[in-house]
Design a protein around this motif. Structure first.
Motif, mmCIF file in Angstrom:
data_model
loop_
_atom_site.group_PDB
_atom_site.id
_atom_site.type_symbol
_atom_site.label_atom_id
_atom_site.label_comp_id
_atom_site.label_asym_id
_atom_site.label_seq_id
_atom_site.Cartn_x
_atom_site.Cartn_y
_atom_site.Cartn_z
ATOM 1 N N ARG A 159 8.528 4.098 4.746
ATOM 2 C CA ARG A 159 9.373 4.492 3.620
ATOM 3 C C ARG A 159 8.873 3.816 2.348
ATOM 4 O O ARG A 159 8.797 2.592 2.289
ATOM 5 C CB ARG A 159 10.815 4.070 3.911
ATOM 6 N N PRO A 160 8.512 4.608 1.332
ATOM 7 C CA PRO A 160 8.094 4.012 0.065
ATOM 8 C C PRO A 160 9.266 3.256 -0.577
ATOM 9 O O PRO A 160 10.388 3.748 -0.590
ATOM 10 C CB PRO A 160 7.702 5.212 -0.805
ATOM 11 N N VAL A 161 9.006 2.048 -1.062
ATOM 12 C CA VAL A 161 10.030 1.232 -1.729
ATOM 13 C C VAL A 161 9.379 0.484 -2.891
ATOM 14 O O VAL A 161 8.155 0.398 -2.993
ATOM 15 C CB VAL A 161 10.686 0.209 -0.765
ATOM 16 N N ARG A 162 10.226 -0.053 -3.756
ATOM 17 C CA ARG A 162 9.754 -0.951 -4.807
ATOM 18 C C ARG A 162 10.190 -2.340 -4.410
ATOM 19 O O ARG A 162 11.331 -2.577 -4.075
ATOM 20 C CB ARG A 162 10.333 -0.552 -6.157
ATOM 21 N N ARG A 163 9.246 -3.266 -4.420
ATOM 22 C CA ARG A 163 9.531 -4.644 -4.036
ATOM 23 C C ARG A 163 8.838 -5.563 -5.038
ATOM 24 O O ARG A 163 7.625 -5.433 -5.245
ATOM 25 C CB ARG A 163 9.020 -4.905 -2.620
ATOM 26 N N PRO A 193 3.799 11.451 5.905
ATOM 27 C CA PRO A 193 3.478 10.087 6.324
ATOM 28 C C PRO A 193 4.729 9.246 6.542
ATOM 29 O O PRO A 193 4.776 8.096 6.123
ATOM 30 C CB PRO A 193 2.683 9.571 5.132
ATOM 31 N N GLN A 194 5.729 9.792 7.203
ATOM 32 C CA GLN A 194 7.018 9.109 7.316
ATOM 33 C C GLN A 194 7.380 8.621 8.704
ATOM 34 O O GLN A 194 8.046 7.594 8.843
ATOM 35 C CB GLN A 194 8.141 10.041 6.835
ATOM 36 N N ARG A 195 6.975 9.359 9.739
ATOM 37 C CA ARG A 195 7.483 9.036 11.071
ATOM 38 C C ARG A 195 6.452 9.421 12.126
ATOM 39 O O ARG A 195 5.897 10.510 12.101
ATOM 40 C CB ARG A 195 8.788 9.790 11.289
ATOM 41 N N LEU A 196 6.243 8.495 13.052
ATOM 42 C CA LEU A 196 5.357 8.719 14.184
ATOM 43 C C LEU A 196 6.074 8.224 15.425
ATOM 44 O O LEU A 196 6.547 7.089 15.457
ATOM 45 C CB LEU A 196 4.037 7.945 13.993
ATOM 46 N N VAL A 197 6.159 9.080 16.446
ATOM 47 C CA VAL A 197 6.817 8.704 17.693
ATOM 48 C C VAL A 197 5.815 8.839 18.835
ATOM 49 O O VAL A 197 5.181 9.878 19.003
ATOM 50 C CB VAL A 197 8.064 9.576 17.971
ATOM 51 N N LEU A 198 5.692 7.744 19.595
ATOM 52 C CA LEU A 198 4.788 7.688 20.737
ATOM 53 C C LEU A 198 5.582 7.429 22.004
ATOM 54 O O LEU A 198 6.641 6.807 21.957
ATOM 55 C CB LEU A 198 3.785 6.533 20.563
ATOM 56 N N CYS A 199 5.037 7.863 23.139
ATOM 57 C CA CYS A 199 5.612 7.528 24.445
ATOM 58 C C CYS A 199 4.545 6.834 25.274
ATOM 59 O O CYS A 199 3.355 7.107 25.131
ATOM 60 C CB CYS A 199 6.047 8.790 25.185
ATOM 61 N N ALA A 253 0.866 -1.179 0.000
ATOM 62 C CA ALA A 253 0.000 0.000 0.000
ATOM 63 C C ALA A 253 0.904 1.231 0.000
ATOM 64 O O ALA A 253 2.072 1.152 0.390
ATOM 65 C CB ALA A 253 -0.907 0.007 1.227
ATOM 66 N N HIS A 254 0.336 2.350 -0.431
ATOM 67 C CA HIS A 254 1.080 3.607 -0.405
ATOM 68 C C HIS A 254 1.269 4.059 1.041
ATOM 69 O O HIS A 254 0.423 3.802 1.903
ATOM 70 C CB HIS A 254 0.333 4.689 -1.180
ATOM 71 N N VAL A 258 7.800 -0.654 6.534
ATOM 72 C CA VAL A 258 7.395 -0.126 7.836
ATOM 73 C C VAL A 258 8.299 -0.738 8.895
ATOM 74 O O VAL A 258 8.393 -1.957 9.009
ATOM 75 C CB VAL A 258 5.919 -0.462 8.150
ATOM 76 N N THR A 259 8.965 0.125 9.642
ATOM 77 C CA THR A 259 9.787 -0.327 10.758
ATOM 78 C C THR A 259 9.195 0.255 12.033
ATOM 79 O O THR A 259 8.938 1.458 12.118
ATOM 80 C CB THR A 259 11.248 0.135 10.608
ATOM 81 N N VAL A 260 8.955 -0.615 12.997
ATOM 82 C CA VAL A 260 8.487 -0.155 14.297
ATOM 83 C C VAL A 260 9.549 -0.544 15.324
ATOM 84 O O VAL A 260 10.027 -1.678 15.356
ATOM 85 C CB VAL A 260 7.082 -0.711 14.648
#
Length: 160
Positions: free
Chosen positions: A96-100, A75-81, A12-13, A108-110
């Motif tokens: 991060r948009p990528v071609r796969r 739509p790149q980064r969200l930081v929660l505490c 998905a985008h 998506v890295t969490v």
């Protein structure tokens, strides 16, 4: 400090993944580990927004957690505490948009960082560090898998 990170690829985008990630009213329906959600702050999603949710634990039982939005770079980064007993948690979602396989998707890295804030938090981290890290990894992978399913359902709705 303990850090656990997982990465997945969602077909998905990034803007669509972001919309799912930041939709608090729909969160409990998308995340299998999340129960009822109580939004604690009025207004739009952004820094300072807070909510409380019930989370199912891998070994059974539930835990009530409060999350505070610290940083937003849509739509790149969200930081929660989230504060725990003797430990503060910082959860970062990076998109991060990528071609796969020749197709556009979103990597998506969490990442969850646990920072002891009290002496007993350090002792618990030393005694249960590996076990806790594995439990956190399972929870992060589950949330990422749920987000992937939700994005797939979104794609099938948009294609219809």
């Amino acid at each position: 400090m303990s850090t656990v990170a997982v990465t997945g690829f969602i077909q998905a985008h990034a803007v669509d993944v972001w919309r799912l990630l930041t939709d608090l009213p729909g969160r409990a329906a998308r995340l299998t580990a999340a129960g009822p959600i109580e939004v604690l702050t009025p207004g739009p999603f952004g820094p300072g927004a807070a909510w409380r949710e019930e989370r199912a634990q891998p070994g059974g039982g539930t835990l009530i957690e409060e999350f505070l939005v610290v940083e937003v770079l849509a739509p790149q980064r969200l930081v929660l505490c989230s504060s725990g007993a003797g430990v503060d948690y910082r959860i970062t979602w990076s998109l991060r948009p990528v071609r796969r396989r020749g197709r556009g998707c979103t990597a998506v890295t969490v990442t969850q960082e646990a920072v002891p804030t009290a002496p007993y938090g350090r002792v618990v981290a030393l005694l249960l560090g590996g076990l806790a890290a594995r439990a956190v990894e399972v929870a992060l992978r589950r949330d990422l898998a749920d987000l992937t399913v939700a994005a797939g359902a979104l794609g099938s709705v948009e294609a219809a």
